[in-house]
Every structure is written in structure tokens, then in C-alpha cells.
Motif scaffolding. Structure first.
Motif, PDB file in Angstrom:
ATOM      1  N   PHE A   9       1.204  -0.949  -0.110  1.00  0.00           N
ATOM      2  CA  PHE A   9      -0.042   0.091  -0.220  1.00  0.00           C
ATOM      3  C   PHE A   9       1.051   1.238  -0.668  1.00  0.00           C
ATOM      4  O   PHE A   9       1.388   1.101   0.873  1.00  0.00           O
ATOM      5  CB  PHE A   9      -0.691   0.472   1.450  1.00  0.00           C
ATOM      6  CG  PHE A   9      -1.707  -0.830   1.068  1.00  0.00           C
ATOM      7  CD1 PHE A   9      -2.923  -0.886   0.598  1.00  0.00           C
ATOM      8  CD2 PHE A   9      -2.073  -1.915   1.957  1.00  0.00           C
ATOM      9  CE1 PHE A   9      -4.242  -1.667   0.419  1.00  0.00           C
ATOM     10  CE2 PHE A   9      -3.185  -3.001   2.168  1.00  0.00           C
ATOM     11  CZ  PHE A   9      -3.563  -2.513   1.314  1.00  0.00           C
ATOM     12  N   SER A  12       0.204   6.694   1.836  1.00  0.00           N
ATOM     13  CA  SER A  12      -0.819   7.680   2.203  1.00  0.00           C
ATOM     14  C   SER A  12      -2.251   6.829   2.286  1.00  0.00           C
ATOM     15  O   SER A  12      -3.375   6.908   3.083  1.00  0.00           O
ATOM     16  CB  SER A  12      -1.223   8.561   0.979  1.00  0.00           C
ATOM     17  OG  SER A  12      -1.470   7.462  -0.121  1.00  0.00           O
ATOM     18  N   VAL A  13      -1.967   5.521   2.221  1.00  0.00           N
ATOM     19  CA  VAL A  13      -3.701   5.052   2.470  1.00  0.00           C
ATOM     20  C   VAL A  13      -2.770   4.262   3.893  1.00  0.00           C
ATOM     21  O   VAL A  13      -2.276   3.154   3.893  1.00  0.00           O
ATOM     22  CB  VAL A  13      -3.304   3.409   1.528  1.00  0.00           C
ATOM     23  CG1 VAL A  13      -4.412   2.441   1.365  1.00  0.00           C
ATOM     24  CG2 VAL A  13      -3.844   4.491  -0.294  1.00  0.00           C
ATOM     25  N   LEU A  14      -4.148   3.797   4.430  1.00  0.00           N
ATOM     26  CA  LEU A  14      -4.663   2.694   6.031  1.00  0.00           C
ATOM     27  C   LEU A  14      -4.392   1.672   4.925  1.00  0.00           C
ATOM     28  O   LEU A  14      -4.646   0.841   4.640  1.00  0.00           O
ATOM     29  CB  LEU A  14      -5.596   3.349   6.530  1.00  0.00           C
ATOM     30  CG  LEU A  14      -5.285   2.617   7.433  1.00  0.00           C
ATOM     31  CD1 LEU A  14      -4.877   3.547   8.815  1.00  0.00           C
ATOM     32  CD2 LEU A  14      -6.729   2.956   8.656  1.00  0.00           C
ATOM     33  N   PRO A  16      -5.080  -1.627   7.435  1.00  0.00           N
ATOM     34  CA  PRO A  16      -5.782  -2.441   9.089  1.00  0.00           C
ATOM     35  C   PRO A  16      -4.418  -3.194   9.178  1.00  0.00           C
ATOM     36  O   PRO A  16      -4.376  -3.711   9.588  1.00  0.00           O
ATOM     37  CB  PRO A  16      -6.855  -2.369   8.620  1.00  0.00           C
ATOM     38  CG  PRO A  16      -7.253  -2.091   6.783  1.00  0.00           C
ATOM     39  CD  PRO A  16      -6.454  -1.302   6.848  1.00  0.00           C
ATOM     40  N   GLN A  17      -4.598  -4.473   8.292  1.00  0.00           N
ATOM     41  CA  GLN A  17      -4.066  -5.618   7.936  1.00  0.00           C
ATOM     42  C   GLN A  17      -2.351  -5.862   9.317  1.00  0.00           C
ATOM     43  O   GLN A  17      -2.015  -5.842   9.347  1.00  0.00           O
ATOM     44  CB  GLN A  17      -3.794  -6.813   7.028  1.00  0.00           C
ATOM     45  CG  GLN A  17      -5.350  -7.087   6.567  1.00  0.00           C
ATOM     46  CD  GLN A  17      -4.935  -7.681   5.025  1.00  0.00           C
ATOM     47  OE1 GLN A  17      -5.016  -8.232   4.672  1.00  0.00           O
ATOM     48  NE2 GLN A  17      -4.649  -6.593   4.360  1.00  0.00           N
ATOM     49  N   LYS A  40       2.606  -7.937  -1.553  1.00  0.00           N
ATOM     50  CA  LYS A  40       2.404  -9.665  -1.684  1.00  0.00           C
ATOM     51  C   LYS A  40       3.423  -9.346  -2.824  1.00  0.00           C
ATOM     52  O   LYS A  40       3.819  -8.046  -3.090  1.00  0.00           O
ATOM     53  CB  LYS A  40       1.072  -9.219  -2.793  1.00  0.00           C
ATOM     54  CG  LYS A  40      -0.664  -9.383  -2.897  1.00  0.00           C
ATOM     55  CD  LYS A  40      -0.998  -8.499  -3.543  1.00  0.00           C
ATOM     56  CE  LYS A  40      -2.905  -7.962  -2.742  1.00  0.00           C
ATOM     57  NZ  LYS A  40      -3.501  -7.494  -3.912  1.00  0.00           N
ATOM     58  N   ILE A  71      -3.844   2.810  -4.969  1.00  0.00           N
ATOM     59  CA  ILE A  71      -3.829   2.461  -3.633  1.00  0.00           C
ATOM     60  C   ILE A  71      -2.086   1.628  -3.655  1.00  0.00           C
ATOM     61  O   ILE A  71      -2.317   1.851  -2.124  1.00  0.00           O
ATOM     62  CB  ILE A  71      -5.005   1.311  -2.999  1.00  0.00           C
ATOM     63  CG1 ILE A  71      -4.948   0.215  -3.736  1.00  0.00           C
ATOM     64  CG2 ILE A  71      -6.634   2.922  -2.574  1.00  0.00           C
ATOM     65  CD1 ILE A  71      -6.365  -0.451  -3.155  1.00  0.00           C
TER      66      ILE A  71
END
Lengths: 80, 230
Positions: A9, A12-14, A16-17, A40, A71
Motif C-alpha cells: 500500500f 497515504s493509504v491506511l 489495517p492488516q 504481496k 492504492i
């Protein structure tokens, strides 16, 4: 030729994992872990492609298919 | 109006959608196989919920390369109606027919429940029977419904009235709690600039009969055909 592409990611993108993994590591006592970003890994085995062609084609594949540029971002290198 | 429901390997709401359009709305509705290059003359293409191609790589990412999607893209470019529900919304995002992307739900859980959403615009082909501010009770069932777009894209979408549905509480108020999956600006559904392509995470086709626990989904499907069905 084998190449490895790492997709993760954007900053700037959260993620959560990644946050959940970080919290697990903190719970286990690894308090020095400041942040975790999850991603990945893709390994591609290429046939009949020169290194110059790979430098053009691998980023094309990564940005067109493997990563969603809205993203995600990617880095890659040649393994062998 | 003739409807076409696209079937990918892994679609699992195709039969529900065909039932809602054919049996409940009484309109002609046919399946469209993803490997064909034939839209069978439909007026509205529906991309149903499910896990197209197993959602491998990213939700909706592989479906974009299915042969039929070329025709779907051309249909959309001609101004033809396209409705993407849940996984269908994710496919529209991956195709670039709608802006943004989906992230995993904020609580990392698969959410399968009824939610309430507020109609932000009644000036679309998908909501013209609704009132602005009307609260609809619809089911959701997804893992990746956390809508994301860069700030400039969000501002453009907002300023042009393209946000159609937002997650809200039962009074129509927005809150962090009612924003079940963490979507930016509580976005649950939006349309493209031309207004002929809509994507939404809730499932209108699962709320078309009292037996299913609600009928609010009919408002969206009936808007497409331009009138209520008794």
C-alpha cells in the motif's frame, strides 16, 4: 530470467492488516516495532526476454495488473 | 427495458438479481456469460455480487479482463446503463469506469448484515423514484467495501453530486459508527460523470420481497424502469 515484484500500500493509504500485525508484535513484547506494512510478493519466470526488455515490461505488468496504482505501489528486482 | 446479468466464475448473486429483475419487476432479464462477446441487445448491464474469478489478486481485478467486459465498456461509453452491485462495484472500480478503489473493511471482518444508507441524489437513473435524504434499509455482504479515493478525486465526485448513497444511522445521520466499513466520506454508492454507470456495495436485489426482510431495494431497481411495480 526470474524477477520478484513487491506490491504494498502507498504510505497515504491506511493498512489495517499491517496495523493488526504490528499490534500483535507489540503484544508479544517486540516494542521496538514502529510500523508494519503488509504487501504481496510475485515471482515471475520470464522466457526469451533481455534485461533491457524486462526493465520496460515488468513495470508495465506491475502497474497494469499486479498493483492497483490508486492504492498500491511496487518495487522489483531481478533474482537470476 | 431489457436487463443482462453478467455471470463470471464465482458470481453468486446472479440468480437473485435475475429473480429480482425478471420475477419481481416483470422485465425481460437474461444471463450474459463473461466469455462471450454478446450483450444480447440489453439496455442495462448488471454486474452482480459474488467473488468473480475467486477475487484472486484483488477483488474485481481479474474480471476486468473477461472478454465481455470490452462490450460492457463500449456499452457504457455509448451512454448505456450499467449497475455494479458489491463485487460488481469492485469490478467497475478496477475497470476505471468509476473512480477509486476498495480496501479491506476497517475492522478486518466480513460484514453480512442490514445497514441504512441515505440517498444523496435523486437525480440519477438509479434513484429517481427516491427522495433526497431518504433512508433505505439494505443488506451488505462484503470484505472489501472500504471505499478509498485520493482527496482531489473525492472533491470532484462530491462537487458534481456523484455520491448517490452514504452509510448512515436509521435517522439518516452520518457517524463513525454508522460508517460500517470505514469508507471515506461514508460513500456506499456513486455514479460516473455521465450518470449512466452506478456502483454500490449494498445489495438491492436482496431486498425486494417482505420474505427477504425488506423491500427498499426495489426503489433502486424500479428507478431503472421508471416506475413502481405493484
Amino acid at each position: 530470467m526470474k524477477v520478484r515484484i513487491l506490491v504494498s500500500f502507498k504510505d497515504s493509504v491506511l493498512d489495517p492488516q499491517g496495523q493488526t500485525v504490528k499490534n500483535a508484535l507489540l503484544t508479544l513484547g517486540y516494542g521496538f516495532v514502529r510500523d508494519v506494512r503488509q504487501g504481496k510478493v510475485f515471482e515471475l519466470d520470464l522466457e526469451g526476454v533481455s534485461e533491457d526488455e524486462a526493465r520496460r515490461l515488468v513495470p508495465e505488468i506491475a502497474s497494469k495488473v499486479l498493483a492497483n496504482p490508486i492504492i498500491e505501489t511496487f518495487v522489483w528486482d531481478i533474482l537470476a | 427495458m431489457k436487463f443482462g446479468v453478467v455471470v463470471f466464475p464465482g458470481s453468486n448473486c446472479d440468480a437473485d438479481t435475475l429473480h429480482a429483475l425478471g420475477d419481481i419487476l416483470g422485465r425481460e432479464a437474461v444471463y450474459l456469460w463473461h466469455k462471450d462477446h454478446d450483450l444480447k441487445g440489453v439496455d442495462c448491464v448488471v454486474l452482480p455480487g459474488g467473488f468473480a474469478h475467486g477475487d484472486y489478486l484483488r477483488s474485481g481485478a481479474i474480471a476486468r479482463f473477461s472478454p465481455l467486459m470490452r462490450e460492457v465498456g463500449e456499452h457504457a461509453a455509448r451512454g448505456g446503463l450499467v449497475l455494479g452491485i458489491c463485487n460488481g462495484f469492485q469490478v467497475l472500480l478496477e475497470m476505471g469506469l468509476l473512480p477509486g478503489a476498495m480496501l479491506r473493511n476497517k475492522n478486518l471482518k466480513f460484514l453480512c448484515r442490514f445497514v441504512t444508507v441515505r440517498v444523496e441524489s435523486e437525480k440519477t437513473a438509479f434513484t429517481r423514484l427516491a427522495r433526497k435524504g431518504q433512508v433505505l434499509r439494505l443488506p451488505i455482504a462484503h470484505f472489501d467495501g472500504n471505499y478509498y479515493a485520493p482527496p482531489d478525486v473525492l472533491d470532484e465526485v462530491e462537487s458534481n453530486g456523484r455520491v448517490v448513497l452514504r452509510y448512515c444511522d436509521d435517522q439518516g445521520r452520518l457517524s463513525e459508527e454508522s460508517n460500517v466499513n470505514g469508507s471515506l466520506r461514508s460513500i456506499a454508492g456513486l455514479v460516473n460523470a455521465a450518470g449512466n454507470v452506478m456502483g454500490l456495495m449494498p445489495h438491492p436485489e436482496r431486498a425486494v420481497e417482505d420474505l427477504l426482510g425488506g423491500t427498499d431495494g426495489r426503489l433502486i431497481l424500479e428507478s431503472l424502469i421508471g416506475g413502481r411495480v405493484p
